[in-house]
Design a protein around this motif. Structure first.
Motif, PDB file in Angstrom:
ATOM      1  N   LEU A  51     -10.056  55.858 -48.797  1.00  0.00           N
ATOM      2  CA  LEU A  51      -8.905  55.619 -47.918  1.00  0.00           C
ATOM      3  C   LEU A  51      -8.124  54.395 -48.373  1.00  0.00           C
ATOM      4  CD1 LEU A  51     -10.511  56.471 -44.461  1.00  0.00           C
ATOM      5  CD2 LEU A  51      -8.970  57.897 -45.831  1.00  0.00           C
ATOM      6  N   LEU A  52      -8.820  53.329 -48.768  1.00  0.00           N
ATOM      7  CA  LEU A  52      -8.132  52.133 -49.260  1.00  0.00           C
ATOM      8  C   LEU A  52      -7.376  52.415 -50.555  1.00  0.00           C
ATOM      9  CD1 LEU A  52     -10.729  49.306 -48.559  1.00  0.00           C
ATOM     10  CD2 LEU A  52      -8.522  49.674 -47.432  1.00  0.00           C
ATOM     11  N   PHE A  53      -7.973  53.218 -51.425  1.00  0.00           N
ATOM     12  CA  PHE A  53      -7.289  53.600 -52.660  1.00  0.00           C
ATOM     13  C   PHE A  53      -5.944  54.255 -52.338  1.00  0.00           C
ATOM     14  CE2 PHE A  53      -6.312  56.836 -55.865  1.00  0.00           C
ATOM     15  CZ  PHE A  53      -6.254  56.064 -57.017  1.00  0.00           C
ATOM     16  N   ASN A  54      -5.947  55.137 -51.372  1.00  0.00           N
ATOM     17  CA  ASN A  54      -4.706  55.814 -51.001  1.00  0.00           C
ATOM     18  C   ASN A  54      -3.733  54.882 -50.291  1.00  0.00           C
ATOM     19  OD1 ASN A  54      -4.670  58.886 -51.630  1.00  0.00           O
ATOM     20  ND2 ASN A  54      -6.775  58.404 -51.094  1.00  0.00           N
TER      21      ASN A  54
ATOM     22  N   PHE B   7      -3.363  51.608 -50.892  1.00  0.00           N
ATOM     23  CA  PHE B   7      -2.782  50.685 -51.860  1.00  0.00           C
ATOM     24  C   PHE B   7      -2.134  51.362 -53.063  1.00  0.00           C
ATOM     25  CE2 PHE B   7      -6.074  47.875 -49.917  1.00  0.00           C
ATOM     26  CZ  PHE B   7      -5.185  46.992 -49.333  1.00  0.00           C
ATOM     27  N   CYS B   8      -2.661  52.491 -53.480  1.00  0.00           N
ATOM     28  CA  CYS B   8      -2.214  53.091 -54.740  1.00  0.00           C
ATOM     29  C   CYS B   8      -1.373  54.350 -54.562  1.00  0.00           C
ATOM     30  CB  CYS B   8      -3.419  53.394 -55.617  1.00  0.00           C
ATOM     31  SG  CYS B   8      -4.448  51.959 -55.930  1.00  0.00           S
ATOM     32  N   LEU B   9      -1.639  55.121 -53.542  1.00  0.00           N
ATOM     33  CA  LEU B   9      -0.917  56.375 -53.305  1.00  0.00           C
ATOM     34  C   LEU B   9      -0.543  56.484 -51.828  1.00  0.00           C
ATOM     35  CD1 LEU B   9      -3.285  58.744 -55.327  1.00  0.00           C
ATOM     36  CD2 LEU B   9      -1.076  57.878 -56.077  1.00  0.00           C
ATOM     37  N   PRO B  10       0.270  55.560 -51.329  1.00  0.00           N
ATOM     38  CA  PRO B  10       0.549  55.557 -49.882  1.00  0.00           C
ATOM     39  C   PRO B  10       1.180  56.853 -49.376  1.00  0.00           C
ATOM     40  CG  PRO B  10       1.954  53.977 -51.041  1.00  0.00           C
ATOM     41  CD  PRO B  10       0.977  54.499 -52.030  1.00  0.00           C
ATOM     42  N   ASP B  11       1.906  57.558 -50.223  1.00  0.00           N
ATOM     43  CA  ASP B  11       2.494  58.826 -49.797  1.00  0.00           C
ATOM     44  C   ASP B  11       1.436  59.900 -49.553  1.00  0.00           C
ATOM     45  OD1 ASP B  11       4.973  57.668 -50.006  1.00  0.00           O
ATOM     46  OD2 ASP B  11       5.406  58.516 -51.981  1.00  0.00           O
ATOM     47  N   ALA B  12       0.263  59.721 -50.137  1.00  0.00           N
ATOM     48  CA  ALA B  12      -0.810  60.712 -50.009  1.00  0.00           C
ATOM     49  C   ALA B  12      -1.855  60.303 -48.974  1.00  0.00           C
ATOM     50  CB  ALA B  12      -1.477  60.923 -51.365  1.00  0.00           C
ATOM     51  N   LEU B  13      -1.592  59.246 -48.208  1.00  0.00           N
ATOM     52  CA  LEU B  13      -2.590  58.766 -47.252  1.00  0.00           C
ATOM     53  C   LEU B  13      -2.936  59.825 -46.204  1.00  0.00           C
ATOM     54  CD1 LEU B  13      -4.431  56.550 -46.243  1.00  0.00           C
ATOM     55  CD2 LEU B  13      -2.504  55.625 -44.945  1.00  0.00           C
ATOM     56  N   SER B  14      -1.954  60.539 -45.711  1.00  0.00           N
ATOM     57  CA  SER B  14      -2.258  61.567 -44.709  1.00  0.00           C
ATOM     58  C   SER B  14      -3.112  62.686 -45.325  1.00  0.00           C
ATOM     59  CB  SER B  14      -0.985  62.140 -44.093  1.00  0.00           C
ATOM     60  OG  SER B  14      -0.183  62.745 -45.077  1.00  0.00           O
TER      61      SER B  14
END
Length: 163
Positions: free
Chosen positions: A41-44, A46-53
């Motif tokens: 979840l942290l990776f998303n 910081f690195c892929l915020p558009d893919a957090l959902s």
């Protein structure tokens, strides 16, 4: 972008430890599966915020699918067909790779598990067919197979910033 590399290294190390530990003990400890989930979840974040959902839905769907399978099998057969650590590991992989990768992860892991189980039976015909085979290493291998889809965008951004 250093955060992306640190988190990817974290993913590789923790998955490797989980795979090795499960193969040796048939246990996937919470002290490794839970940090792996939060790391995804942290990776998303910081690195892929558009893919957090997609990552949150991946964690929920991975957990829900395998938990449903776990409880249904337990209800029908009276014993575990899948360990609860595998449920948490699929949730963690869903957090890293998103809900779209779950079907590929399950297919790859199941196929590899069936092949290895067949080879073990072929190699030792006296092996009891009900001898449990840890599923975690196959889930980890499948996670590595689909990880290039997840890790390519941050790596490309890092390479573009360096070059």
């Amino acid at each position: 972008m250093l955060m992306a590399l640190a988190l990817m290294l974290f993913y590789i190390v923790v998955c490797g430890c989980l795979s090795w530990y499960d193969w040796r003990t048939h246990i996937l400890p919470d002290r490794l599966t839970c940090p792996l989930l939060w790391g995804g979840l942290l990776f998303n974040v910081f690195c892929l915020p558009d893919a957090l959902s997609d990552a949150v839905l991946g964690a929920v769907a991975g957990y829900g699918f395998f938990a449903g399978f776990y409880w249904l099998y337990r209800f029908l057969r009276g014993n575990e067909g899948l360990g609860y650590g595998d449920v948490k590991l699929l949730a963690a992989l869903g957090a890293w790779h998103g809900w779209q990768s779950l079907s590929a992860i399950i297919l790859i892991a199941s196929t590899c598990g069936l092949i290895i189980a067949g080879l073990l039976l072929w190699r030792n015909p006296n092996r009891h067919k009900k001898t449990p085979l840890p599923f975690g290493p196959f889930l980890v291998a499948a996670g590595f197979c689909v990880s290039w889809l997840t890790f390519t965008p941050p790596v490309m951004r890092l390479l573009n910033s360096v070059l």
